[in-house]
Scaffold this motif. Structure first.
Motif, PDB file in Angstrom:
ATOM      1  N   UNK A 176       0.822  -1.197   0.000  1.00 50.66           N
ATOM      2  CA  UNK A 176       0.000   0.000   0.000  1.00 50.66           C
ATOM      3  C   UNK A 176       0.855   1.245   0.000  1.00 50.66           C
ATOM      4  N   UNK A 177       0.286   2.361   0.461  1.00 51.53           N
ATOM      5  CA  UNK A 177       1.007   3.631   0.451  1.00 51.53           C
ATOM      6  C   UNK A 177       2.231   3.593   1.352  1.00 51.53           C
ATOM      7  N   UNK A 178       2.028   3.238   2.609  1.00 56.40           N
ATOM      8  CA  UNK A 178       3.114   3.216   3.585  1.00 56.40           C
ATOM      9  C   UNK A 178       3.228   1.867   4.273  1.00 56.40           C
ATOM     10  N   UNK A 179       2.465   0.894   3.851  1.00 54.81           N
ATOM     11  CA  UNK A 179       2.452  -0.403   4.513  1.00 54.81           C
ATOM     12  C   UNK A 179       3.374  -1.383   3.788  1.00 54.81           C
ATOM     13  N   UNK A 180       4.005  -2.248   4.577  1.00 57.84           N
ATOM     14  CA  UNK A 180       4.871  -3.288   4.043  1.00 57.84           C
ATOM     15  C   UNK A 180       4.530  -4.589   4.758  1.00 57.84           C
ATOM     16  N   UNK A 181       4.559  -5.698   4.022  1.00 57.99           N
ATOM     17  CA  UNK A 181       4.192  -6.970   4.626  1.00 57.99           C
ATOM     18  C   UNK A 181       5.109  -8.097   4.211  1.00 57.99           C
ATOM     19  N   UNK A 182       4.999  -9.204   4.941  1.00 56.33           N
ATOM     20  CA  UNK A 182       5.730 -10.409   4.574  1.00 56.33           C
ATOM     21  C   UNK A 182       4.842 -11.617   4.829  1.00 56.33           C
ATOM     22  N   UNK A 228      -2.538 -12.688  -0.412  1.00 48.05           N
ATOM     23  CA  UNK A 228      -3.635 -12.041  -1.129  1.00 48.05           C
ATOM     24  C   UNK A 228      -3.996 -10.696  -0.516  1.00 48.05           C
ATOM     25  N   UNK A 229      -3.866 -10.564   0.794  1.00 54.31           N
ATOM     26  CA  UNK A 229      -4.150  -9.271   1.419  1.00 54.31           C
ATOM     27  C   UNK A 229      -3.142  -8.216   0.972  1.00 54.31           C
ATOM     28  N   UNK A 230      -1.872  -8.600   0.865  1.00 60.07           N
ATOM     29  CA  UNK A 230      -0.860  -7.663   0.371  1.00 60.07           C
ATOM     30  C   UNK A 230      -1.212  -7.199  -1.037  1.00 60.07           C
ATOM     31  N   UNK A 288      -3.415  -3.248  -4.807  1.00 55.17           N
ATOM     32  CA  UNK A 288      -4.344  -2.944  -5.892  1.00 55.17           C
ATOM     33  C   UNK A 288      -5.217  -1.741  -5.546  1.00 55.17           C
ATOM     34  N   UNK A 289      -5.680  -1.697  -4.305  1.00 59.50           N
ATOM     35  CA  UNK A 289      -6.511  -0.581  -3.862  1.00 59.50           C
ATOM     36  C   UNK A 289      -5.731   0.735  -3.930  1.00 59.50           C
ATOM     37  N   UNK A 290      -4.456   0.681  -3.526  1.00 59.11           N
ATOM     38  CA  UNK A 290      -3.646   1.896  -3.569  1.00 59.11           C
ATOM     39  C   UNK A 290      -3.355   2.313  -5.005  1.00 59.11           C
ATOM     40  N   UNK A 291      -3.051   1.360  -5.867  1.00 59.69           N
ATOM     41  CA  UNK A 291      -2.774   1.689  -7.269  1.00 59.69           C
ATOM     42  C   UNK A 291      -4.005   2.334  -7.923  1.00 59.69           C
ATOM     43  N   UNK A 297      -5.766 -12.923  -6.576  1.00 63.36           N
ATOM     44  CA  UNK A 297      -6.224 -12.232  -5.364  1.00 63.36           C
ATOM     45  C   UNK A 297      -7.590 -11.607  -5.540  1.00 63.36           C
ATOM     46  N   UNK A 298      -8.045 -11.480  -6.768  1.00 62.64           N
ATOM     47  CA  UNK A 298      -9.304 -10.788  -7.059  1.00 62.64           C
ATOM     48  C   UNK A 298     -10.515 -11.626  -6.628  1.00 62.64           C
TER      49      UNK A 298
END
Length: 284
Positions: free
Chosen positions: A133-139, A238-240, A245-248, A283-284
């Protein structure tokens, strides 16, 4: 001026590596350079095609797939001294861009990718780090050996190695790859592994994404873990992808809500742009 900044950057990187080398880390047996051919939609700029250099470091038990440019930026941001250097580089690049309008001067400070992939054969897992996302990072982690390959009869030469074709559907895309039994490592670019030989070339059926090896050499390079920048939260794959996708798609609106400033309207995609998607589409 430019030479001075490069010197500072190198000193900061060497210092960070020297501190890390006090610990025991695995070493690679091979080092493979890849170019990632990416297609994506960047707002009103429309469809963008670009090439991103990646490196695969691998031995028979571990591997790391990453962008050296991303790792260098992360190494700077992970220490106070490095952040000071990073700020200097950023301010210089912005000033140069405002003067020349040459977007290439921003390459030293902008991230083209945030992706890291580590594999552990003994543990049977792959760990993926990426932006969410904008400022989020995941693993997240995934088991190795998920891809069900079909090995064909076609052959071709890549980087001087005789390669065999294999195909598979993986997380929503149909992939065709070329692997070399002459290099007996079940490795490859991105998540594409599990064949009896190193994958040197890969394309998916829409042509939006692909990988091609640009060089291969023996190596004793240390396989460093990820730098402690940025902060990664454990998430599902899929959440990542959904968050990204939402941010894009809605980034302008999201940035306006976060800052209270108006950035205009989000770009409405045309029919061709709607078909452009990530490496994984399930993921959709």
């Amino acid at each position: 001026m430019r030479r001075g900044f490069i010197t500072i950057m190198l000193i900061a990187t060497l210092a960070a590596q020297a501190a890390s080398e006090k610990r025991e880390y695995p070493r690679a047996e091979i080092k493979v350079g890849y170019t990632y051919h990416e297609t994506f939609v960047r707002g009103a700029d429309g469809i963008i095609k670009r090439d991103i250099p990646f490196v695969l470091l691998a031995n028979k038990e571990q591997s790391k797939f990453y962008s050296p440019a991303t790792e260098f930026k992360d190494s700077l941001e992970s220490t106070p001294q490095g952040r000071a250097v990073s700020n200097q580089i950023r301010h210089t690049a912005i000033a140069k861009y405002l003067e020349t309008k040459d977007e290439s001067v921003m390459n030293a400070v902008t991230y083209k990718t945030f992706l890291y992939i580590f594999r552990s054969v003994p543990e049977g897992v792959m760990t993926v780090y990426d932006k969410a996302g904008a400022l989020e990072f995941g693993y997240y982690t995934e088991p190795l050996g998920e891809i069900q390959w079909e090995i064909g009869d076609s052959t071709k030469n890549v980087l001087g190695y005789e390669c065999v074709m294999a195909t598979a559907n993986y997380h929503g895309r149909d992939w065709s790859v070329w692997f070399s039994p002459e290099i007996p490592m079940q490795e490859g670019p991105w998540k594409l592994t599990g064949l009896p030989g190193l994958i040197l070339e890969a394309t998916e059926s829409t042509g939006q994404h692909g990988f091609v090896a640009t060089g291969l050499e023996s190596s004793n390079q240390i396989i460093y873990p990820i730098y402690p920048y940025p902060q990664y939260d454990k998430m599902s794959r899929k959440d990542i992808l959904r968050q990204m996708r939402n941010y894009r798609d809605n980034g302008t609106h999201m940035n306006a809500a976060a800052t209270g400033m108006s950035f205009g309207k989000d770009h409405v995609k045309n029919e061709e742009e709607v078909r452009i998607d990530f490496l994984e589409t399930d993921y959709r």
